[in-house]
Scaffold this active site. Sequence first.
Site, PDB file in Angstrom:
ATOM      1  N   ASP A 277     -53.092  73.227  98.747  1.00 41.72           N
ATOM      2  CA  ASP A 277     -53.714  71.808  98.878  1.00 41.72           C
ATOM      3  C   ASP A 277     -54.161  71.736 100.312  1.00 41.72           C
ATOM      4  OD1 ASP A 277     -53.987  69.152  98.327  1.00 41.72           O
ATOM      5  OD2 ASP A 277     -51.671  68.559  98.539  1.00 41.72           O
ATOM      6  N   HIS A 278     -55.239  70.724 100.702  1.00 41.95           N
ATOM      7  CA  HIS A 278     -55.504  70.624 102.109  1.00 41.95           C
ATOM      8  C   HIS A 278     -55.984  71.933 102.893  1.00 41.95           C
ATOM      9  CE1 HIS A 278     -53.658  66.371 102.231  1.00 41.95           C
ATOM     10  NE2 HIS A 278     -54.344  66.674 101.075  1.00 41.95           N
TER      11      HIS A 278
ATOM     12  N   TYR B 199     -60.312  69.156 100.616  1.00 41.85           N
ATOM     13  CA  TYR B 199     -60.464  70.173  99.475  1.00 41.85           C
ATOM     14  C   TYR B 199     -61.587  70.840  99.450  1.00 41.85           C
ATOM     15  CZ  TYR B 199     -56.639  67.517  97.489  1.00 41.85           C
ATOM     16  OH  TYR B 199     -55.394  66.972  97.220  1.00 41.85           O
TER      17      TYR B 199
ATOM     18  N   HIS C 122     -45.348  62.060  92.951  1.00 43.42           N
ATOM     19  CA  HIS C 122     -45.596  62.887  94.241  1.00 43.42           C
ATOM     20  C   HIS C 122     -45.017  62.022  95.415  1.00 43.42           C
ATOM     21  CE1 HIS C 122     -48.589  63.856  97.614  1.00 43.42           C
ATOM     22  NE2 HIS C 122     -49.082  65.033  96.718  1.00 43.42           N
TER      23      HIS C 122
ATOM     24  N   HIS D 256     -46.968  71.587  95.006  1.00 48.78           N
ATOM     25  CA  HIS D 256     -48.136  71.531  95.938  1.00 48.78           C
ATOM     26  C   HIS D 256     -47.749  72.424  97.142  1.00 48.78           C
ATOM     27  CE1 HIS D 256     -50.177  67.521  94.458  1.00 48.78           C
ATOM     28  NE2 HIS D 256     -50.342  68.385  93.675  1.00 48.78           N
TER      29      HIS D 256
ATOM     30  N   CYS E 176     -44.278  68.493  96.924  1.00 51.66           N
ATOM     31  CA  CYS E 176     -45.385  68.510  97.682  1.00 51.66           C
ATOM     32  C   CYS E 176     -44.835  68.952  99.185  1.00 51.66           C
ATOM     33  CB  CYS E 176     -46.276  67.030  97.696  1.00 51.66           C
ATOM     34  SG  CYS E 176     -47.543  67.410  98.906  1.00 51.66           S
TER      35      CYS E 176
HETATM   36  C1  DNO Z   1     -54.180  63.938  98.711  1.00 49.27           C
HETATM   37  C2  DNO Z   1     -53.191  64.100  97.376  1.00 49.27           C
HETATM   38  C3  DNO Z   1     -52.853  62.739  97.089  1.00 49.27           C
HETATM   39  C4  DNO Z   1     -52.132  62.955  95.336  1.00 49.27           C
HETATM   40  C5  DNO Z   1     -51.782  61.764  94.806  1.00 49.27           C
HETATM   41  C6  DNO Z   1     -51.074  62.117  93.635  1.00 49.27           C
HETATM   42  O1  DNO Z   1     -54.554  65.008  98.870  1.00 49.27           O
HETATM   43  O2  DNO Z   1     -52.099  64.999  97.686  1.00 49.27           O
HETATM   44  O3  DNO Z   1     -53.647  62.073  96.827  1.00 49.27           O
HETATM   45  O4  DNO Z   1     -53.219  63.533  94.689  1.00 49.27           O
HETATM   46  O5  DNO Z   1     -50.934  60.967  95.646  1.00 49.27           O
HETATM   47  O6  DNO Z   1     -50.616  61.124  92.944  1.00 49.27           O
END
Ligand code: DNO
Length: 393
Positions: free
Chosen positions: A348-349, A365, A240, A305, A278
């Site tokens: 995500d987010h 989340y 990531h 992501h 990501c």
């Molecule tokens: C936060 C996430 C990170 C991710 C880690 C993966 O929202 O994108 O914490 O899960 O870095 O190892």
Amino acid sequence: MLKTWRWFGHGDPGTLPMLRQIGVEVIVTALHDIPNGQVWPLERIEALKKEIESYGMRWSVAESLPVSEAIKYAGPERDALIENYRISLANMGKAGVRTICYNFMPVIDWIRTDLEYPCPDGATTLFFDKVKFAYFDIFIIGREGARERWDAETLAKVDALAAKISQDEIDKLVYTIIVKTQGFINGNVKEGDIDPVGIFRKLLGQYDGISKSGLRANLKYFLEAIMPVCDEYGIDMCIHPDDPPMQVLGLPRIVTDADDIRWLLNAVPDPHNALTFCAGSLSSGAHNDCVAMAREFASRTRFVHLRSCEVFPDGNFTEAPHTAGRANLVELVRIFERRNPSLPMRVDHGRMMLGDESKGYNPGYGFHGRMLALGQVEGMMAAVRDEIKQGLI
Ligand code: DNO
């Protein structure tokens, strides 16, 4: 791409039946209760996998199988910890969970200074305020040499903040940066720990003298040790990117831009040494062109992501709606969908909205914000599949 969803296990107020109703195909989760560094037992992996399957979904991505600090700073217990990691990986392989998302960020994972930043429409989102973070660095951690890290304009604003900030605001900043954002992802500081700042300072100290090239060497060492297991079981190790993609608190960060990713993929050319693309983390750095990076690294991307950031001229950044911001998700969907329609992808987010605020979701989340984002991305995917079908792209 496959519609996946990060689920935090039985304590997550978003339940498996809810996820099934919104069309999630694949669950992204981890054995969150197992302390960092310990082996994930095969029976536990199989039981969780079976449970997810009983709801008509699959578990094929683990996020994260965390990498212990001593592996990152090459402490004396490094080889024993790597051996445990190899056993966990073999167990995942035996159970058929073959996509592993991990990161190699020292001490601190993702960083935000505000977790409930108000949007004009009444929802809230995540925000990184450069001045507040510099204040944390200089006045709360009190890191030697911290002032030299920041430019004069930021320093003037930090000093103005220092003159008026209240103890409650300081406590909230500490809680946000080193407890709330870290605790739920197997971070080093957890809810309820006394003296989080003390723990944090100690952790920072373990990286004294470790430069970018030192951390790179430790990552290479780790990857070379685990690749034979990945090859045997067909496991993709998907790193990531650093969030945000910049050096922080005097720590090296080594997955911040195209050069870093190029280095990493070439240093260990095994195809199982792969990337979590990501878009959110990468787009929070004004230096990154996400579309160009996706084109370059799509062939080594095994997990995606999707989110997008807005970066402001003063260096602050926030999460943009999934249809906006600097990541250009539409073009990313085109790139990844053409490359591999069964690539696992999660949004995500999302924003906190529609009552999720009071239900105990982890920051970034909540249910409704991510459901909205998934709907938006699903629309992009449908349009892109149609473009492909018509031979337009
Ligand atoms: C936060 C996430 C990170 C991710 C880690 C993966 O929202 O994108 O914490 O899960 O870095 O190892």
